[in-house]
Structures are given as C-alpha cells and as structure tokens.
Design a protein around this motif. Structure first.
Motif, PDB file in Angstrom:
ATOM      1  N   ASP A 171       0.817  -1.218   0.000  1.00 62.58           N
ATOM      2  CA  ASP A 171       0.000   0.000   0.000  1.00 62.58           C
ATOM      3  C   ASP A 171       0.852   1.269   0.000  1.00 62.58           C
ATOM      4  N   ASP A 172       1.856   1.321   0.876  1.00 65.58           N
ATOM      5  CA  ASP A 172       2.710   2.509   0.956  1.00 65.58           C
ATOM      6  C   ASP A 172       3.532   2.695  -0.319  1.00 65.58           C
ATOM      7  N   HIS A 186       0.339  -4.025  -7.459  1.00 63.72           N
ATOM      8  CA  HIS A 186      -0.085  -4.182  -6.059  1.00 63.72           C
ATOM      9  C   HIS A 186      -0.329  -5.655  -5.743  1.00 63.72           C
TER      10      HIS A 186
END
Length: 183
Positions: free
Chosen positions: A21-22, A61
């Motif tokens: 996510d980051d 992702h």
C-alpha cells in the motif's frame, strides 16, 4: 505513506521494505500522470489510457510480494503500460475489423483526434508518429517523450537493445521522410 526524516514525503525509490500500500501510493503520486501521458501517446484515447495505467498499478499491487527488487517497480509499471496499450490496440483492431465486416465497409472511419492531443503544439509531428508501425512508435515515444535509455526501453518493450536501436532508427527515418514531404 511514510515520511522521510527531513519531513518530506518518502520517494518511491526508497520503497525497499515497504508494504504494498505505501509503496504503490508513493509510486502513484510520483508517476501516474507521466504513465497516463505515455499511454495516451500510444493509444490516442484518454479514457482507455487511464484504464491501462490503473490496471498496471493494480497488477503491481497484487504482485508486490513477488517483486524481488523494489527499485524495478517503475520499470515494471512502464512495461505493464506498454503491454496493456498493445493489448488494447489489438482489441480495438479486431473490433474495427469486425464492425467493418458487419457494415460491409472496407476500412473503418478514422477516429477523431482526442482533446488532449489536439491541444499539443506539434500536430504534424504527432500525426506522423501516429502513422508509424507500433514498435517504431513505442521506441520513439519511450526514447524522446519518456526520456528512457536504450536499456530501459528494451526492458519496457520486451526486446533486445539492438531491436530498440533498429526500431528507433527506422522510426526516425520514416518521420524525417514524412515531415519533409509535408513541407
């Protein structure tokens, strides 16, 4: 998103050890617009270009945990965008050929130039680039618009550096010839 010790947002290249996510958030903030512009130049369709880039981010992702080197994330995204644009162009071609057969026409009508491209100052050059074969167009766009090295272009296109040189040289020769005829 993590913050560097200087108080500035962390850079995507500092993504080693980050969670998906980051890292994807940092990459998105830093490179989304440029990747969409790249896709628009390859596809000539703003909406489809955004879809292709979003699909590339989603795929990254999903596969973040399998990425061996976080420094390669941007190269992975570029490659995904180029491959996604190729797939979209193939699908568009199939649809246009099918439509032409259904309507009994030989060739589909040319699509209107998108609003983003019509605003660019160098319409002649862009029109000539659009008429290039796909691989030559990809090499030219990645080199002169994306400002990538031969090695980065080869990685994004999935070809050798020699093939990049060949596609770029042929593309430049065709552009030169086309632009000389129009003057």
């Amino acid at each position: 998103m993590q913050v560097a010790t200087t108080g500035e947002p962390a850079r995507p290249e500092d993504a080693r050890g980050w969670g998906a996510d980051d890292a994807i958030g940092a990459l998105f903030s830093a490179h989304y617009r440029g990747l969409v512009r790249l896709a628009v130049l390859l596809l000539h369709d703003d909406g489809l270009a955004e879809d292709v880039v979003q699909d590339a981010y989603v795929a990254l992702h999903r596969r973040w945990w399998r990425l061996r080197d976080a420094d390669k994330a941007l190269a992975y995204l570029r490659t995904s965008v180029v491959n996604g644009a190729r797939s979209a162009l193939r699908r568009r071609g199939v649809a246009e050929r099918h439509l032409a057969r259904e309507e009994g026409r030989q060739e589909p009508a040319a699509s209107a130039e998108t609003g983003a491209l019509s605003l660019l100052a160098h319409r002649e050059v862009l029109a000539a680039v659009r008429r290039l074969p796909a691989r030559q167009r990809e090499a030219i766009v990645l080199r002169y618009y994306g400002e990538l090295s031969e090695a980065e272009i080869a990685e994004a296109m999935g070809v050798s550096r020699g093939a990049v040189k060949s596609h770029a040289a042929r593309g430049m020769a065709a552009l030169r010839q086309t632009l000389e005829r129009t003057r």
